[in-house]
Design a protein around this motif. Structure first.
Motif: not given
Length: 459
Positions: A36, A38-40, A42, A64, A67, A129, A270, A273-274, A408
């Motif tokens: 997460y 990493y997701a944030t 990104a 993304l 990601f 990643r 996803y 969130t993302t 995403p």
């Protein structure tokens, strides 16, 4: 008195159940935390530091895309770790997956940026990643098997819920840390300062702190034993040389069904969130195609909503044990389909209030908890012991490509090109495919986990 399974109400082969629960949950918490952050990043960091060329939308889409690279790696990880999980055992493989995730995440915190080394920076980021994806590809199925293969009779849904709690707990840890750093360092996502403390060094802190969490996780996992179900399968001579070939030979129907059973869960999460983070914090028209929320404000809304995710996971475990996996998941998946129809009225006006946005996120996270909770019981229950790590891992992680890696990216493109109603339609289609897969799947609540000779669980 101990049963023939080497367990009583509180222990499994002398190991306290609470230690097994903690070992299954702490590892997934750490691994999802790593995933997460990493997701944030990104959305808030990497477009500025690793993909700075071109317009902001292009940089975001490139970020993304990296990601999503981890989701391509996850099926590879499920094959790699699944082989050793079904050959060498659950415990050893779980330790290895946690170590790989920890090393990759810590390394991201040390990477040079595009301004320092040019194209080498995004290339190294992509490699790390990919390593994260390999690790998580082996982590989830191992934690799920640790929980299910040591569960008390009739309580597999409840036992399997504990590793699932790692997802919201990891999300809370990751996003809370990012919010704290942004507030403390005075970072603005709307007008980011490339020379400010956050983009200079602050974003690295969550990645570097993962080393401490990994050390804790390793300590817990090294103090557990192999699951008795796997040990008995080995004693009966059921271990196979090539679990991958065996699972495709004997359980290919279960692989397909398991993959599509997970599709709506991944797509929902996803998107909520993302994608929601990038859409919610993008500028309002005509300068952008988003809702114009401040980055920290939106993260705070997500942190509130994820509490509903955590709260509904135990409910889902109890429902799956009480009413069965199929009935529970059919109802919840129908709810996800209805949720897809809410995107346009709740997000499509361009002036969505904070209250409406919070309600939208809460509904999504509540549905997420209800659909995600039973999955760590359902997927392992589809497969025999000697290929269970490989089979459940492949289903879970191939679904991550179909439902999460592209979600995403596709949602961003749909919202920008056609509007948010199309994002809801995209979720509706994914949920419809899952609904059909659940209809085809047989009920697994009472399926034995202790024999290689099992009834076919695919219609």
């Amino acid at each position: 008195m101990k049963s023939s399974h080497g367990s009583d109400g509180n222990t499994i082969d002398g190991v306290p159940r609470r230690r097994i629960v903690l070992a299954s949950m702490v590892g997934t918490t750490i691994e999802f935390y790593d995933f997460y952050i990493y997701a944030t990043a990104a959305v808030s960091v990497f477009p500025h530091l690793f993909f700075p060329k071109g317009d902001p939308t292009t940089a975001l889409l490139a970020s993304l895309a990296t990601f999503g690279l981890a989701f391509v790696a996850r099926p590879v990880g499920s094959i790699l770790f699944g082989h050793f999980g079904d050959r060498a055992g659950r415990k050893t493989t779980l330790v290895a997956s946690l170590l790989l995730m920890g090393v990759a995440t810590f390394a991201i915190g040390l990477l040079p940026t595009y301004s320092q080394v040019g194209l080498v920076a995004p290339a190294l980021l992509a490699v790390m990643r990919f390593a994260q994806g390999l690790a998580l590809g082996g982590e989830w199925s191992g934690a799920a098997l640790l929980a299910t293969e040591t569960a008390a009779p009739g309580k597999r849904g409840w036992a399997a819920m504990w590793p699932q709690l790692g997802a919201p707990l990891g999300f809370l840890l990751a996003n809370s840390l990012f919010v704290g750093l942004i507030l403390m360092l005075g970072h603005s996502n709307v007008d980011p300062d490339p020379d400010g403390a956050f983009l200079t060094w602050g974003w690295r802190v969550p990645f570097l702190l993962s080393a401490v969490m990994v050390a804790i996780g390793l300590y817990v996992r090294l103090r557990i034993l192999e699951t008795p179900v796997f040990s008995r399968a080995v004693a009966r001579g059921e271990k196979v040389k090539t679990p991958l070939a065996e699972v495709f030979r004997t359980s290919w129907r279960q692989l397909i069904i398991g993959t599509f059973v997970m599709l709506a869960t991944y797509t929902l999460f996803y998107i909520v969130t993302t994608w929601a983070l990038s859409f919610g914090t993008a500028k309002l028209p005509p300068d952008g195609a988003g809702l114009g929320f401040a980055y920290v404000d939106f993260l705070e809304l997500q942190l509130i909503a994820v509490l509903f995710f955590a709260a509904t996971l135990p409910v889902a475990g109890l429902l799956a044990d009480r009413f069965g996996r199929r009935r529970t998941l059919l109802v919840v998946t129908a709810g996800i389909m209805v949720y897809g129809a809410l995107f346009a009225p709740m997000l499509g006006s361009g002036n969505t209030s904070a209250g409406t946005m919070l309600l939208f996120l809460i509904i999504g996270m509540t549905l997420m908890g209800l659909t995600f909770g039973p999955m760590s019981a359902v997927l392992p229950e589809l497969f025999p012991t000697n290929v269970r790590y490989t089979g459940s891992g492949i289903s879970y992680n191939v679904s991550s490509i179909l439902g999460a890696a592209v979600a995403p990216f596709i949602a961003t493109w749909l919202a920008t090109s056609f509007g948010v109603a199309w994002v809801g339609l995209y979720l509706f289609i994914a949920a419809s495919l899952t609904f059909v897969a659940i209809l085809v799947m047989r009920e697994t609540r009472d399926a034995s986990l202790d024999s290689a000779d099992r009834v076919d669980l695919a219609r």
